[in-house]
Motif scaffolding. Structure first.
Motif, PDB file in Angstrom:
ATOM      1  N   GLY A  14       0.815  -1.215   0.000  1.00 37.54           N
ATOM      2  CA  GLY A  14       0.000   0.000   0.000  1.00 37.54           C
ATOM      3  C   GLY A  14       0.844   1.258   0.000  1.00 37.54           C
ATOM      4  N   LYS A  15       1.956   1.240   0.756  1.00 38.29           N
ATOM      5  CA  LYS A  15       2.834   2.410   0.806  1.00 38.29           C
ATOM      6  C   LYS A  15       3.560   2.648  -0.507  1.00 38.29           C
ATOM      7  CE  LYS A  15       3.632   2.015   5.793  1.00 38.29           C
ATOM      8  NZ  LYS A  15       4.619   1.681   6.846  1.00 38.29           N
ATOM      9  N   MET A  16       3.743   1.584  -1.305  1.00 42.26           N
ATOM     10  CA  MET A  16       4.428   1.756  -2.588  1.00 42.26           C
ATOM     11  C   MET A  16       3.665   2.714  -3.499  1.00 42.26           C
ATOM     12  SD  MET A  16       5.458  -1.035  -5.548  1.00 42.26           S
ATOM     13  CE  MET A  16       3.770  -1.091  -6.179  1.00 42.26           C
ATOM     14  N   PHE A  17       2.336   2.742  -3.354  1.00 42.75           N
ATOM     15  CA  PHE A  17       1.509   3.590  -4.206  1.00 42.75           C
ATOM     16  C   PHE A  17       1.564   5.067  -3.813  1.00 42.75           C
ATOM     17  CE2 PHE A  17      -0.361  -0.625  -4.786  1.00 42.75           C
ATOM     18  CZ  PHE A  17      -0.403  -0.689  -6.167  1.00 42.75           C
ATOM     19  N   ILE A  18       2.254   5.382  -2.734  1.00 41.23           N
ATOM     20  CA  ILE A  18       2.492   6.788  -2.407  1.00 41.23           C
ATOM     21  C   ILE A  18       3.966   7.140  -2.612  1.00 41.23           C
ATOM     22  CG2 ILE A  18       0.564   6.919  -0.793  1.00 41.23           C
ATOM     23  CD1 ILE A  18       2.576   6.680   1.503  1.00 41.23           C
ATOM     24  N   ASN A  19       4.717   6.188  -3.176  1.00 39.17           N
ATOM     25  CA  ASN A  19       6.130   6.425  -3.476  1.00 39.17           C
ATOM     26  C   ASN A  19       6.238   7.160  -4.818  1.00 39.17           C
ATOM     27  OD1 ASN A  19       8.873   6.226  -4.257  1.00 39.17           O
ATOM     28  ND2 ASN A  19       9.124   4.358  -3.067  1.00 39.17           N
ATOM     29  N   PRO A  20       6.850   8.343  -4.860  1.00 33.69           N
ATOM     30  CA  PRO A  20       6.966   9.085  -6.120  1.00 33.69           C
ATOM     31  C   PRO A  20       7.663   8.295  -7.220  1.00 33.69           C
ATOM     32  CG  PRO A  20       7.587  10.475  -4.263  1.00 33.69           C
ATOM     33  CD  PRO A  20       7.439   9.087  -3.735  1.00 33.69           C
ATOM     34  N   LEU A  21       8.547   7.386  -6.847  1.00 27.95           N
ATOM     35  CA  LEU A  21       9.274   6.590  -7.832  1.00 27.95           C
ATOM     36  C   LEU A  21       8.331   5.712  -8.642  1.00 27.95           C
ATOM     37  CD1 LEU A  21      12.189   6.159  -8.734  1.00 27.95           C
ATOM     38  CD2 LEU A  21      12.343   4.250  -7.136  1.00 27.95           C
ATOM     39  N   PHE A  22       7.255   5.237  -8.016  1.00 28.77           N
ATOM     40  CA  PHE A  22       6.273   4.406  -8.718  1.00 28.77           C
ATOM     41  C   PHE A  22       5.602   5.197  -9.837  1.00 28.77           C
ATOM     42  CE2 PHE A  22       1.842   2.937  -9.087  1.00 28.77           C
ATOM     43  CZ  PHE A  22       2.061   1.615  -9.474  1.00 28.77           C
ATOM     44  N   TYR A  23       5.177   6.409  -9.548  1.00 27.33           N
ATOM     45  CA  TYR A  23       4.507   7.230 -10.560  1.00 27.33           C
ATOM     46  C   TYR A  23       5.499   7.802 -11.574  1.00 27.33           C
ATOM     47  CZ  TYR A  23       0.623   6.730  -7.372  1.00 27.33           C
ATOM     48  OH  TYR A  23      -0.352   6.188  -6.575  1.00 27.33           O
ATOM     49  N   TRP A  24       6.720   8.027 -11.124  1.00 25.22           N
ATOM     50  CA  TRP A  24       7.743   8.524 -12.044  1.00 25.22           C
ATOM     51  C   TRP A  24       8.006   7.512 -13.163  1.00 25.22           C
ATOM     52  CZ3 TRP A  24       9.812  12.625 -13.874  1.00 25.22           C
ATOM     53  CH2 TRP A  24      11.007  12.565 -14.574  1.00 25.22           C
ATOM     54  N   SER A  25       7.906   6.215 -12.868  1.00 23.84           N
ATOM     55  CA  SER A  25       8.143   5.191 -13.893  1.00 23.84           C
ATOM     56  C   SER A  25       7.148   5.335 -15.041  1.00 23.84           C
ATOM     57  CB  SER A  25       8.050   3.786 -13.277  1.00 23.84           C
ATOM     58  OG  SER A  25       6.738   3.528 -12.787  1.00 23.84           O
ATOM     59  N   PHE A  26       5.893   5.657 -14.738  1.00 21.24           N
ATOM     60  CA  PHE A  26       4.887   5.858 -15.785  1.00 21.24           C
ATOM     61  C   PHE A  26       5.161   7.136 -16.568  1.00 21.24           C
ATOM     62  CE2 PHE A  26       2.713   2.992 -12.875  1.00 21.24           C
ATOM     63  CZ  PHE A  26       2.084   2.119 -13.737  1.00 21.24           C
ATOM     64  N   ILE A  27       5.490   8.208 -15.855  1.00 17.10           N
ATOM     65  CA  ILE A  27       5.803   9.465 -16.541  1.00 17.10           C
ATOM     66  C   ILE A  27       6.993   9.283 -17.477  1.00 17.10           C
ATOM     67  CG2 ILE A  27       6.593  11.846 -16.183  1.00 17.10           C
ATOM     68  CD1 ILE A  27       5.068  11.787 -13.491  1.00 17.10           C
ATOM     69  N   LEU A  28       8.006   8.599 -16.982  1.00 20.66           N
ATOM     70  CA  LEU A  28       9.234   8.405 -17.757  1.00 20.66           C
ATOM     71  C   LEU A  28       8.971   7.630 -19.042  1.00 20.66           C
ATOM     72  CD1 LEU A  28      12.309   8.616 -17.997  1.00 20.66           C
ATOM     73  CD2 LEU A  28      12.487   6.557 -16.574  1.00 20.66           C
ATOM     74  N   VAL A  29       8.254   6.513 -18.940  1.00 26.63           N
ATOM     75  CA  VAL A  29       8.045   5.681 -20.130  1.00 26.63           C
ATOM     76  C   VAL A  29       7.092   6.360 -21.114  1.00 26.63           C
ATOM     77  CG1 VAL A  29       6.068   4.284 -19.344  1.00 26.63           C
ATOM     78  CG2 VAL A  29       7.784   3.272 -20.840  1.00 26.63           C
ATOM     79  N   ILE A  30       6.111   7.112 -20.618  1.00 27.34           N
ATOM     80  CA  ILE A  30       5.160   7.794 -21.509  1.00 27.34           C
ATOM     81  C   ILE A  30       5.858   8.911 -22.291  1.00 27.34           C
ATOM     82  CG2 ILE A  30       3.149   9.324 -21.548  1.00 27.34           C
ATOM     83  CD1 ILE A  30       1.976   7.613 -19.271  1.00 27.34           C
ATOM     84  N   ILE A  31       6.615   9.759 -21.600  1.00 24.98           N
ATOM     85  CA  ILE A  31       7.289  10.858 -22.295  1.00 24.98           C
ATOM     86  C   ILE A  31       8.348  10.327 -23.248  1.00 24.98           C
ATOM     87  CG2 ILE A  31       8.775  12.876 -21.971  1.00 24.98           C
ATOM     88  CD1 ILE A  31       7.232  13.543 -19.491  1.00 24.98           C
ATOM     89  N   THR A  32       9.071   9.288 -22.838  1.00 23.98           N
ATOM     90  CA  THR A  32      10.058   8.670 -23.725  1.00 23.98           C
ATOM     91  C   THR A  32       9.382   8.127 -24.979  1.00 23.98           C
ATOM     92  OG1 THR A  32      11.427   8.044 -21.822  1.00 23.98           O
ATOM     93  CG2 THR A  32      11.854   6.911 -23.901  1.00 23.98           C
ATOM     94  N   GLY A  33       8.225   7.495 -24.817  1.00 22.12           N
ATOM     95  CA  GLY A  33       7.489   6.968 -25.965  1.00 22.12           C
ATOM     96  C   GLY A  33       6.986   8.062 -26.892  1.00 22.12           C
TER      97      GLY A  33
END
Length: 398
Positions: A14-33
């Motif tokens: 549950g705490k992983m979903f408040i970790n900025p690194l988790f959401y950063w992974s989606f931002i990173l792959v989307i912008i890279t794509g």
């Protein structure tokens, strides 16, 4: 005991979903794509791969190696402090802020974290703004072992890249000749549990924790934290076929992982070897990069125009060519029985039989095979083949 472990794991997830690194992974792959697709449209006039292609085929690696790393870290009792995990997370975001995967190798995220953790404790004791004890208890041997394990994961991630998983690009040489290059790049999120001090789990085994942080820094209880670790890489290949380059790189990264892991485990008993393990990881990774670039420069471009026909630079997923099993690097020598030496002659041959296509394909060994299938009316790339030739933007302007 099992009930406490499961409750602690559930809380960590549950705490992983408040970790900025988790959401950063989606931002990173989307912008890279998005950036890659924009470039594909400029070079080829069409989108080749979807926006999440750099993340494709990594979920099973994330699950399997996440479980294995969790078993090793928790089973061996390799304790990290929350401040260590926070530093790794922040550094991972900073190293990928330019939206590329080059610096997402664990040799950088773990290696630079290790260096900072050597430097920061004395500096923190000379100021009063931040708690001076924030980085007092650092598990250097644990970081060295983690680097070796993540290098193994990175090598396996590289080995999973198929011919159709690379990303093509066209480049114009100084002589004005267009050649193709392929990019071996992937990103994966490896979520794994790390024991942290001061929780409400008692020691799991008699020897646990086997690798604690410094002296006794806890009240004898432990917790778990789920770290969504980002790992990635980016290799540019021009002189070799992508699978040859993959095999060469994969063998050397695996060898480096073995050396670093051995040094990391030995550092449990000889402390200074943790520095040696990190140094070996960083220097070894840089040497592999240097050797790969040197070998590539000395070779003539693999994806170049040829007198034998049309060299295939890439195949658009889901198209007729993809379903026919045509692969990048192969050569189309004939279309519907006619020899082809240019894109115009190729598409002219296709138009003579608008609903059916028969191709003579030369594979890497120079052997001929015949593929045939239905061809439906559509745009310029209805077959799904992209050849080595002038970029779309240059064709359009001329």
């Amino acid at each position: 005991m099992l009930e406490k472990i499961f409750l602690e794991m559930a809380a960590s997830i549950g705490k992983m979903f408040i970790n900025p690194l988790f959401y950063w992974s989606f931002i990173l792959v989307i912008i890279t794509g998005i950036v890659r697709i924009k470039r594909e449209r400029m070079l080829f006039g069409i989108k080749v791969d979807d926006i999440f292609s750099e993340w494709r085929h990594t979920w099973w690696i994330s699950f399997v190696f996440g479980c294995l790393l969790s078993l090793i870290m928790v089973g061996a009792g390799i304790i990290f402090t929350p401040s260590m995990i926070l530093l790794i997370s922040v550094l991972t975001i900073l190293l990928s802020i330019h939206f590329r995967f080059t610096w997402l190798s664990p040799v950088y995220t773990i290696g630079i974290s290790f260096l900072l953790l050597l430097i920061l404790p004395p500096l923190f004791h000379q100021q009063s703004i931040v708690a001076s004890s924030l980085f007092d208890h650092v598990n250097y041997a644990g970081l060295a072992i983690l680097l070796g394990l993540l290098l193994f994961v990175q090598a396996i991630l590289l080995y999973t890249i198929r011919k159709k998983d690379t990303f093509a690009e066209l480049l114009k040489s100084k002589r004005g000749v267009w050649t193709g290059v392929h990019h071996l790049k992937k990103m994966a999120v490896i979520p794994f549990f790390i024991p942290i001090p001061k929780g409400w789990l008692p020691p799991l085994f008699d020897f646990w924790p086997y690798l604690p942080i410094g002296q006794a820094t806890t009240d004898g209880t432990y917790g778990l934290m789920l770290l969504p670790m980002l790992i990635g890489f980016h290799f540019r290949v021009a002189g070799f076929e992508s699978q040859q380059a993959k095999q060469w790189l994969g063998r050397r990264i695996l060898g480096l992982a073995v050396v670093v892991l051995i040094a990391g485990v030995a550092s449990v008993y000889i402390g200074w070897l943790s520095i040696a393990a990190i140094a070996l990881g960083v220097l070894g990774w840089e040497f592999i990069h240097y050797r790969q670039r040197s070998r590539d420069v000395l070779k003539a471009p693999y994806f170049s125009q040829t007198d034998s026909g049309l060299r295939i630079l890439t195949v658009i997923p889901g198209t007729t060519a993809d379903k026919l099993g045509i692969l990048p690097g192969e050569i189309i020598s004939k279309a519907n029985g006619k020899k082809v030496h240019s894109e115009s002659s190729f598409y002219q041959a296709l138009q003579e039989n608008g609903s059916f296509v028969k191709l003579s394909v030369l594979d890497e060994a120079g052997e001929v095979r015949f593929v045939q299938g239905a061809l439906y009316e559509g745009g310029h790339h209805e077959l799904g083949l992209v050849f080595v030739g002038r970029a779309f933007r240059e064709n359009k302007s001329s």
